[in-house]
Scaffold this motif. Structure first.
Motif, short mmCIF file in Angstrom:
data_model
loop_
_atom_site.label_atom_id
_atom_site.label_comp_id
_atom_site.label_asym_id
_atom_site.label_seq_id
_atom_site.Cartn_x
_atom_site.Cartn_y
_atom_site.Cartn_z
N LEU A 24 2.61 6.16 -2.06
CA LEU A 24 3.11 6.19 -3.43
C LEU A 24 2.68 7.48 -4.11
N ASN A 25 3.54 8.00 -4.95
CA ASN A 25 3.31 9.30 -5.60
C ASN A 25 3.31 9.09 -7.10
N THR A 102 -2.55 -6.88 -11.69
CA THR A 102 -1.79 -6.16 -12.70
C THR A 102 -1.96 -4.66 -12.57
N MET A 103 -3.17 -4.18 -12.32
CA MET A 103 -3.38 -2.75 -12.14
C MET A 103 -2.57 -2.23 -10.95
N THR A 104 -2.55 -3.01 -9.87
CA THR A 104 -1.77 -2.61 -8.70
C THR A 104 -0.28 -2.59 -9.02
N HIS A 105 0.17 -3.59 -9.77
CA HIS A 105 1.57 -3.65 -10.21
C HIS A 105 1.91 -2.42 -11.05
N VAL A 106 0.98 -2.00 -11.90
CA VAL A 106 1.18 -0.84 -12.75
C VAL A 106 1.41 0.42 -11.92
N TYR A 107 0.64 0.57 -10.83
CA TYR A 107 0.82 1.76 -9.99
C TYR A 107 2.22 1.79 -9.38
N GLY A 108 2.79 0.61 -9.11
CA GLY A 108 4.16 0.55 -8.63
C GLY A 108 5.13 1.09 -9.67
N ALA A 209 7.52 -2.74 -8.11
CA ALA A 209 6.13 -3.00 -8.50
C ALA A 209 5.60 -4.28 -7.86
N SER A 210 6.43 -5.31 -7.79
CA SER A 210 6.01 -6.59 -7.18
C SER A 210 5.81 -6.45 -5.67
N PHE A 211 6.71 -5.70 -5.03
CA PHE A 211 6.58 -5.48 -3.59
C PHE A 211 5.26 -4.79 -3.27
N TRP A 212 4.92 -3.77 -4.05
CA TRP A 212 3.70 -3.01 -3.74
C TRP A 212 2.43 -3.71 -4.18
N HIS A 213 2.46 -4.50 -5.24
CA HIS A 213 1.23 -5.22 -5.57
C HIS A 213 0.93 -6.26 -4.48
N TYR A 214 2.00 -6.84 -3.92
CA TYR A 214 1.80 -7.81 -2.85
C TYR A 214 1.27 -7.15 -1.57
N LYS A 215 1.90 -6.04 -1.20
CA LYS A 215 1.52 -5.36 0.04
C LYS A 215 0.10 -4.78 -0.04
N ILE A 216 -0.22 -4.19 -1.19
CA ILE A 216 -1.55 -3.57 -1.35
C ILE A 216 -2.64 -4.63 -1.43
N LEU A 217 -2.42 -5.68 -2.19
CA LEU A 217 -3.47 -6.69 -2.32
C LEU A 217 -3.73 -7.42 -1.01
#
Length: 399
Positions: A24-25, A102-108, A209-217
């Motif tokens: 992610l950039n 939520t923080m992870t979702h924000v990065y998405g 954002a939802s895809f990446w918060h799930y994958k990262i967590l």
């Protein structure tokens, strides 16, 4: 709070490591923790504390607070601003796990803001807060000089057609109104242009954002107690809704199936070039339509009639109708056709969806307030062409 700032800093560092690892950039990310009263206020002011004043914001605040007090709605867990650095407000009352998610979702969202072409082409995130502060200062200056009532009359009129950018630009350039009123038109247009990419990408942005918060967590090595809460919270976020389409669910499902079919590179390609309309047109499959039990209906003389269901053929009609109604497709398109004898002739591009004539009449009165001459709108009612006429004295007639 159920957590300390040091704990949030620790998890934020781990999240940032995963964000970079997955490619992610993002812009530099800043978080601010606020209580629920502030969250309500920021939600009303679209995340901009320096937003210009208008009665509608207070009305929305009272409405949201009442709905929240009676548990009819929940507060957002966060608000994310398309700015550089990217700013996000986190709800103080969140649990530790919800702050991490939520923080992870924000990065998405941050990555999406920085890399999707609509935002690149139409926004200037380096000056987001500066722009809104300048607008707020100018509007407050006009209130001090001309009075709140006069300023809010102009804002009411401009707000009523703020998505009709082609029309507002014409009135701004050619209308017989004072320069300070034209400046207000420009302010509302500039803010509308800032928010249009968000309107156009609600499903794909929330899905990303939802895809990446799930994958990262899943890869964050959460303690078991937090991991179980994560699964429950995530499932609640992307749960299907029986009454309307949940954009988090739809976007998440499309990205999940895209990764399974094509790999990660396809995800980044879609994130970069698509908006909701094209995202649905390209990637909403028959299988997903059927899994979601999508159907198309109409109401005829108060009777609920199902027109299509998601079967082998029906899904195509449903998909086509759906993609035309997302983003700016949900807003009627009004075209400026002619100006003769100072009369403004407008035409509604009819696509089968009729306008509410009571609403049309009140809106045309606002247009007359800005144009100061007669306005005519062509549209269709019961498949027959009609004209709605608003005189300079704001009297409505139909031909």
């Amino acid at each position: 709070m159920q957590y300390t700032i040091k704990e949030l800093e620790y998890w934020n560092k781990k999240i940032e490591e995963k964000v970079k690892q997955f490619g992610l950039n993002c812009y530099p990310q800043e978080f601010e923790i606020i209580n629920y009263n502030n969250m309500l206020s920021y939600q009303v002011y679209l995340g901009m504390p320096s937003m210009y004043p208008h009665w509608s914001f207070g009305k929305n605040y009272d409405k949201l607070k009442t709905l929240y007090r009676h548990n009819l709605i929940g507060l957002p867990y966060e608000i994310v601003i398309n700015s550089n650095p990217c700013t996000a407000y986190l709800l103080k009352e969140n649990s530790l796990l919800m702050q991490i998610l939520t923080m992870t979702h924000v990065y998405g969202h941050n990555d999406f803001f920085k890399n999707n072409r609509l935002y690149i082409e139409n926004t200037n995130p380096q000056h987001t807060f500066e722009m809104f502060k300048s607008h707020g200062d100018r509007i407050r200056g006009y209130i001090d000089k001309f009075g709140r009532e006069e300023v809010e009359k102009i804002l009411d009129a401009v707000h009523s057609i703020k998505f009709q950018i082609n029309l507002l630009e014409f009135i701004k350039e050619n209308g017989e109104i004072d320069s300070w009123k034209k400046d207000i038109l420009g302010i509302v247009m500039e803010q509308t242009k800032y928010f249009i990419p968000q309107i156009e990408t609600k499903i794909i942005n929330e899905g990303w954002a939802s895809f990446w918060h799930y994958k990262i967590l899943k890869n964050l090595e959460l303690p078991q107690s937090l991991y179980l809460e994560f699964l429950n919270r995530h499932n609640a976020v992307v749960a299907p809704n029986k009454e309307k389409i949940n954009p988090y669910y739809l976007g998440f499902e499309i990205f999940t199936r895209l990764e399974e079919a094509y790999g990660t590179d396809k995800l980044f390609e879609a994130r970069t070039v698509e908006r909701d309309e094209s995202f649905i047109r390209r990637y909403l499959t028959k299988e997903l339509c059927m899994d979601m039990n999508l159907f198309q209906y109409k109401i005829d003389e108060k009777t609920f009639i199902v027109e299509e269901i998601s079967d082998e053929e029906g899904y195509k009609t449903i998909k086509d109708t759906f993609r035309k109604s997302v983003g700016m497709g949900s807003i009627p398109f009004i075209e400026l056709k002619d100006i003769g004898n100072k009369t403004l002739l407008l035409e509604h591009k009819y696509d089968g969806r009729e306008l509410d004539l009571n609403y049309v009449g009140e809106t045309l009165k606002h247009v007359v307030s800005l144009w100061n001459h007669k306005v005519i709108l062509k549209t269709k009612l019961n498949k027959k062409s009609i004209e709605v006429i608003c005189s300079k004295d704001k009297e409505i007639s139909y031909v």
